[in-house]
Scaffold this motif. Structure first.
Motif: not given
Length: 270
Positions: A196-223
Motif C-alpha cells: 500500500v505504501l508503494a502504491k501511495l508513493l506512486y501517486a505522490a512523493p514524500p511531503p516536502g520533496t519534488g521528485f519527477g514523475a518518472p523517478d517517482l514511478a520507478a522507485a515505487a515499482e522497485l519498492m
C-alpha cells in the motif's frame, strides 16, 4: 563540510559491515577447527548480506535520486537482513564464544528489553511503521538536509529490518519463539502495508520533496516488486521451518509409540 561528513558516515557503515563479515568467518573457522559442523552456505549467506550493505553504502545505484534511494532501502532494510539472518549469527556466536562471552550474550537475549522487542507485533510495527513515518511524513525531507539524521534513519531501517526478519524466520534463539501462525500473519500484514505504501508513493512523493514523475514511478515499482521478492523468500523460510518442525514432531511421536507398544512375543506368552 557536509560532503566530508557524508563520506565519513558512509565509510564507517561500510567498515562496520566488513568487520562483521570478518568476525563471522573467523568464528565459523574456529568451529570447524575444533571439529564442529557448520554449513558453508551459512558463511556464504552472511558474507553476501555484509557485501550488500557495503555496496549499498559505497555504490551509487542507477536511476533518479529517489529510485537510487529506494534501491538502497531494499538492500539495507530487506535483502541484506534476510541474508544475514540465514547465516544464523547468534547461533554461531553462542557456539564459538568462550564461556564468559556466552553467558553475557545469553543474559542479553533473556533481558526484558530484548523480550519486548522480539514480540511479533512490536517488531512489525518498528519495521513497517518506521517506513510509513519516513515516506508519508516530513522526516524524509528533513533527513535530506541533515546528514546525521539521514544516518540515523538508515540505522533504523537496517535495525528494524533485521529485527523483523529475525523474528519472522526464528532461526536464532529468541527469548520466546513465536508460533508459525503469528509469524505468518505478521509477514502477510507487513507485506500488505508495504504494498500500500508503494502504491501511495506512486501517486505522490514524500511531503516536502519534488521528485519527477518518472523517478517517482520507478522507485515505487522497485519498492513494490522488490519487496514482494524478499517477502516471498521470507514466506519460504517460514514454510520450510514449519515443515521441518512437523517432521521432527511426527518422528518423535512414532518413536514414543514404538517404545510404548509391548513386544509381540509378550502377548503370546500370556
Amino acid at each position: 563540510m557536509q560532503h566530508q561528513q557524508d563520506g565519513r558516515l558512509i565509510l564507517l557503515a561500510a567498515g562496520l559491515a566488513l568487520c562483521g563479515a570478518v568476525a563471522y568467518v573467523l568464528a565459523a573457522s574456529r568451529l570447524r577447527r575444533r571439529g564442529d559442523r557448520w554449513s558453508p552456505l551459512r558463511d556464504l549467506s552472511f558474507t553476501a548480506g555484509a557485501a550488500g550493505l557495503v555496496a549499498a553504502a559505497l555504490v551509487a545505484p542507477p536511476g533518479g535520486p529517489f529510485t537510487a534511494h529506494m534501491a538502497q532501502h531494499l538492500a539495507t532494510g530487506m535483502a541484506a537482513p534476510l541474508l544475514l539472518v540465514l547465516g544464523r549469527p547468534v547461533t554461531l556466536a553462542l557456539r564459538s564464544l568462550p564461556a564468559g562471552g556466552r553467558r553475557a550474550l545469553l543474559a542479553v537475549l533473556r533481558s526484558r528489553p530484548i523480550g519486548v522487542l522480539t514480540r511479533v507485533p512490536v517488531a512489525a510495527l518498528l519495521d513497517v511503521g518506521g517506513l510509513w513515518l519516513l515516506y508519508r511524513g516530513p522526516l524524509f525531507a528533513a533527513a535530506h538536509e541533515r546528514p546525521w539524521l539521514a544516518a540515523l534513519v538508515q540505522v533504523h531501517v537496517f535495525a528494524a529490518g533485521l529485527l523483523f526478519t529475525s523474528v519472522v524466520c526464528a532461526l536464532d534463539p529468541l527469548p520466546r519463539r513465536p508460533g508459525t501462525v503469528a509469524r505468518s500473519a505478521a509477514l502477510v500484514g507487513a507485506g500488505a502495508a508495504h504494498a500500500v505504501l508503494a502504491k501511495l508513493l506512486y501517486a505522490a512523493p514524500p511531503p516536502g520533496t519534488g521528485f519527477g514523475a518518472p523517478d517517482l514511478a520507478a522507485a515505487a515499482e522497485l519498492m513494490y516488486y522488490g519487496g514482494d521478492l524478499v517477502e516471498i523468500a521470507l514466506a519460504a523460510v517460514v514454510g520450510l521451518r514449519w515443515y521441518a518442525a512437523s517432521g521432527r514432531r511426527l518422528a518423535r511421536e512414532r518413536r514414543r509409540g514404538a517404545t510404548a507398544e509391548p513386544p509381540a512375543s509378550a502377548s503370546y506368552g500370556q
